[in-house]
Design a protein around this motif. Structure first.
Motif, PDB file in Angstrom:
ATOM      1  N   SER A   1      -4.978  -4.305   1.612  1.00 10.39           N
ATOM      2  CA  SER A   1      -4.200  -3.796   2.420  1.00 10.39           C
ATOM      3  C   SER A   1      -3.703  -4.417   3.797  1.00 10.39           C
ATOM      4  O   SER A   1      -4.724  -5.036   4.358  1.00 10.39           O
TER       5      SER A   1
ATOM      6  N   TYR B   1       0.915  -1.227   0.153  1.00 11.57           N
ATOM      7  CA  TYR B   1      -0.076  -0.014   0.057  1.00 11.57           C
ATOM      8  C   TYR B   1       0.963   1.450  -0.051  1.00 11.57           C
ATOM      9  O   TYR B   1       1.886   1.320   1.025  1.00 11.57           O
ATOM     10  N   PRO B   2       0.603   2.314  -0.846  1.00 11.10           N
ATOM     11  CA  PRO B   2      -0.554   2.358  -1.469  1.00 11.10           C
ATOM     12  C   PRO B   2      -0.534   1.258  -2.879  1.00 11.10           C
ATOM     13  O   PRO B   2       0.721   0.999  -3.297  1.00 11.10           O
TER      14      PRO B   2
ATOM     15  N   ALA C   1      -1.142  -0.351   6.790  1.00  8.59           N
ATOM     16  CA  ALA C   1      -1.865   0.911   6.036  1.00  8.59           C
ATOM     17  C   ALA C   1      -2.626   1.911   6.566  1.00  8.59           C
ATOM     18  O   ALA C   1      -3.098   1.545   7.776  1.00  8.59           O
TER      19      ALA C   1
END
Length: 472
Positions: free
Chosen positions: A119, A104-105, A123
């Motif tokens: 995620s 993540y992202p 995250a």
């Protein structure tokens, strides 16, 4: 053409043989050597790329920039080596990645058209890619129960079980889709429990974890029935620690850190650089404060930022031997090694200068406490994780010439899919796992020398991947 096999990788974060057996792993368990340091971010990234931290670029949660006196967080954008899922994506094979650190992202995963990603716990939010799946699964994308101290040790296990039960709806639904080739999921619950309840590492009070581990075991059994190959791996192991060793206090004692011991309030620049919601998760899990990190990153000549990555940053590189010799005098330290002697790759500059290896039972802390050691009793990381594998073409009894390592998963999976293996990968195909009469034992791995194409590692992209796929 690539083989349309189905491969499942079950990650048991921080599991050793004791906790793996508590989960219910009933086949051969082998030692699985972690990265040095044996730490969640670099190790899972190595499992997903097949290379060491100096090649993929990740050494911990926190990124140190000595030139700008800045500490920030690593993200998926900092992973500089192709992930297994990206290689499969180029070959039009489909992957599901669940709870993997440094994913993540989602735009940090450059090839993801054929990939579903959920995620991980660190995250800033629980999300899913592609976004069109958000509405369908929103009720299951709940936050993990990290604030265990708020719940208390009696309440925390129940909270973890509730979290796992809720998330399982999502895990099963994605597993039961028929269009994936790789399904890779990490269960962090084993790690969380081992930190908070170290007694389970010695087989005591196991009733605490039984309800949650039963859910994981049932999931593994379902996945086993759907996969041609199912791997069970942990990023590192765990052991009981009975002593805390304050590394920065030692560095201060030797003149590398200067601070006023009467002033506990230190300007905390890290909170200005790191998103609060992420920092809180990382620090809550690690049980560490950020204030000392901020101070030493600005002022010290040599310092530790993240204890679990065993790293020492040295501002003046000519002082590295002096720092090394100062640390080696202490009984709690097994060895001090220059990072560049452990790992090779283009991202050495973002790595610590020294790796300090603790003796058994010793945990490091970066805190400035006014003392060198302190008694404790907690669980923390150790280098021996676990490895197990199921499948019709897998030997019932496996004997390894060398213990499997975190780098070996990617080449082994690529070999199963009939895809070429990047030539500078640090792992090898675990050929010992295959039945001698199987197609996988008979065929030789295909390696690709990147220098043949004149491709620099950091410039590998979609076009280059397609070139690699064409040679199959």
């Amino acid at each position: 053409m690539p083989s349309p096999k189905k491969v499942v990788i079950i990650g048991l974060d921080g599991a050793n043989k004791t906790t793996a057996r508590l989960v219910g792993i009933d086949t051969e368990l082998h030692d699985f050597i972690s990265t040095i340091p044996p730490y969640t971010p670099p190790s899972w990234t190595s499992i997903l790329t097949g290379v060491n931290p100096a090649k993929h670029g990740i050494i911990g949660w926190q990124k140190v920039d000595l030139e700008r006196n800045k500490v920030s967080l690593f993200t998926s954008l900092d992973v500089k080596y192709p992930r297994l899922s990206e290689i499969l994506d180029i070959a039009n094979l489909k992957s599901v990645l669940i709870n993997l650190p440094m994913t993540y992202p989602f735009n940090g995963i450059r090839k993801r058209e054929n990939t579903i990603i959920i995620s991980d716990w660190a995250a800033p939010k629980q999300a899913i890619f592609p976004q069109k799946l958000e509405e369908k699964y929103r009720e299951y994308l709940i936050d993990p129960p990290h604030e265990w101290a708020k719940y208390g040790k009696k309440e925390y296990p129940r909270r973890v079980k509730e979290y796992t039960e809720t998330r399982m709806n999502l895990y099963y639904d994605l597993l039961e889709r028929d269009d994936w080739n790789l399904y890779f999921i990490v269960f962090s619950e084993t790690d969380w429990f081992s930190h908070i309840f170290p007694e389970i590492l010695e087989g005591e009070n196991t009733h605490i974890v039984t309800p949650t581990f039963k859910l994981i075991r049932e999931f593994i059994e379902t996945a086993k029935s759907m996969a041609d190959f199912l791997f069970i791996v942990s990023d590192h192991g765990f052991e009981v620690k009975n002593k805390v060793f304050y590394v920065n206090e030692v560095l201060a004692e030797n003149g590398f850190i200067r601070y006023n011991k009467t002033k506990a309030r230190i300007v905390n620049i890290i909170k200005n650089n790191v998103p609060k919601e992420i920092l809180n998760k990382v620090l809550t899990k690690a049980g560490k404060s950020a204030s000392v990190v901020s101070y030493i990153a600005q002022k010290a000549d040599a310092f530790m930022v993240e204890p679990a990555n065993w790293g020492i940053y040295v501002r003046d590189k000519s002082q590295t031997p002096k720092v090394k010799n100062a640390l080696k005098k202490y009984d709690e330290i097994f060895d001090v090694i220059e990072f560049k002697l452990l790992h090779k790759g283009p991202y050495l500059k973002r790595m610590p200068d020294l790796i300090v290896i603790p003796k058994k039972g010793v945990e490091f802390s970066h805190e400035l406490k006014g003392k060198i050691t302190e008694k404790t009793c907690k669980g923390d990381h150790e280098i021996h994780g676990v490895f197990s594998v199921y499948g019709e073409q897998v030997k019932e009894h496996i004997e390894f010439e060398k213990l499997p390592r975190v780098y070996d998963i990617v080449p082994t999976v690529l070999h199963i899919f009939g895809l070429p293996i990047l030539g500078d990968i640090d792992g090898k195909v675990l050929g010992e796992i295959f039945e001698e009469t199987s197609e996988f034992a008979k065929k030789k791995p295909k390696y690709v020398d990147l220098s043949y194409y004149g491709i620099k590692q950091e410039k590998i992209n979609q076009k280059h991947f397609k070139k690699l796929i064409k040679i199959i």
